[in-house]
Scaffold this active site. Structure first.
Site, short mmCIF file in Angstrom:
data_model
loop_
_atom_site.label_atom_id
_atom_site.label_comp_id
_atom_site.label_asym_id
_atom_site.label_seq_id
_atom_site.Cartn_x
_atom_site.Cartn_y
_atom_site.Cartn_z
N GLY A 46 0.64 -1.15 0.13
CA GLY A 46 -0.15 -0.12 0.12
C GLY A 46 0.83 1.13 -0.09
N GLN A 51 3.02 9.80 1.31
CA GLN A 51 4.36 9.20 1.26
C GLN A 51 5.21 9.70 0.18
OE1 GLN A 51 2.56 5.19 2.20
NE2 GLN A 51 4.16 5.11 3.17
N CYS A 92 5.21 -0.24 7.39
CA CYS A 92 4.96 0.95 6.43
C CYS A 92 6.20 1.29 5.78
CB CYS A 92 4.55 1.99 7.23
SG CYS A 92 4.27 3.78 6.51
N LEU A 93 6.23 1.68 4.42
CA LEU A 93 7.35 2.17 3.64
C LEU A 93 7.80 3.18 4.11
CD1 LEU A 93 5.90 1.53 -0.12
CD2 LEU A 93 7.60 0.09 1.13
N HIS A 134 -4.88 1.45 7.17
CA HIS A 134 -3.64 2.03 7.36
C HIS A 134 -3.27 3.06 6.33
CE1 HIS A 134 0.90 1.43 7.98
NE2 HIS A 134 0.91 2.04 6.85
N GLU A 135 -3.84 2.74 5.01
CA GLU A 135 -3.68 3.80 4.00
C GLU A 135 -4.44 5.06 4.27
OE1 GLU A 135 -1.01 3.62 2.43
OE2 GLU A 135 -0.56 1.56 2.83
N HIS A 138 -3.28 7.51 6.68
CA HIS A 138 -2.23 8.19 6.26
C HIS A 138 -2.75 9.64 5.42
CE1 HIS A 138 1.80 6.32 6.27
NE2 HIS A 138 1.22 5.26 5.66
CO CO Z 1 2.28 3.35 5.61
#
Ligand code: CO
Length: 169
Positions: A46, A51, A92-93, A134-135, A138
């Site tokens: 995701g 991000q 998470c990235l 989660h996304e 963000h």
């Molecule tokens: Co994330």
């Protein structure tokens, strides 16, 4: 298509509330493609616009990165209902090599606009439900370590400071 730079925790943009997308045009479709390419190349499941440094309400998800890509693009998404909270590990990235257990709904209903401008509702379950929550977090300036107990979150932040000092973040 292009691979974009993913920002790490500590960048103020990850704490900002994003702006809704008012027109679904070719620029938005190109952005979605680039975000998917960036996500696949980083081996993520995701990715949300903040991000990659854009404060916009768009995120991409593919929880089956098995070579048969099944991408989902969510524009202006909202969780409208959820049930059955469970605790599962996530990453998470924007937090490389950090994994923590987070409690989230196992089943959610998400309302969003798709890449053709149509308003849709989907029911997500399991890993996909976790990724949606989660996304969408963000897009509201929220990150997964916000769910940790204070002491645990402080440990994670300490580790991040250590890695930043070592230029390893
Ligand atoms: Co994330």
């Amino acid at each position: 298509m292009a691979i974009l730079k993913v920002v790490k925790y500590g960048e103020p943009i990850l704490r900002q509330k994003t702006q809704p997308i008012t027109e679904i045009n070719d620029d938005v479709r190109k952005l979605a493609e680039d975000m998917l390419e960036t996500m696949y190349s980083s081996r993520g499941v995701g990715l949300a616009a903040p991000q990659i440094g854009l404060s916009l309400q768009i995120c991409v998800i593919d929880v089956l990165p098995d070579g048969k890509n099944r991408p989902v693009v969510l524009i202006n998404p909202k969780i409208v209902s959820g049930e059955n909270k469970i605790e599962q590990e996530e990453g998470c990235l924007s937090f490389p090599k950090i994994y923590e257990k987070v409690k989230r709904f196992d089943k959610v209903k998400v309302e969003y606009t798709d890449i053709n401008g149509e308003i849709k509702t989907i029911e997500a379950q399991g890993f996909f439900a976790k990724a949606c929550q989660h996304e969408i977090d963000h897009l509201n300036g929220k990150v997964f370590i916000d769910y940790l107990p204070d002491w645990k979150r402080k440990l994670v932040e300490k580790e991040i400071r250590r890695r930043k000092k070592a230029k390893n973040w």
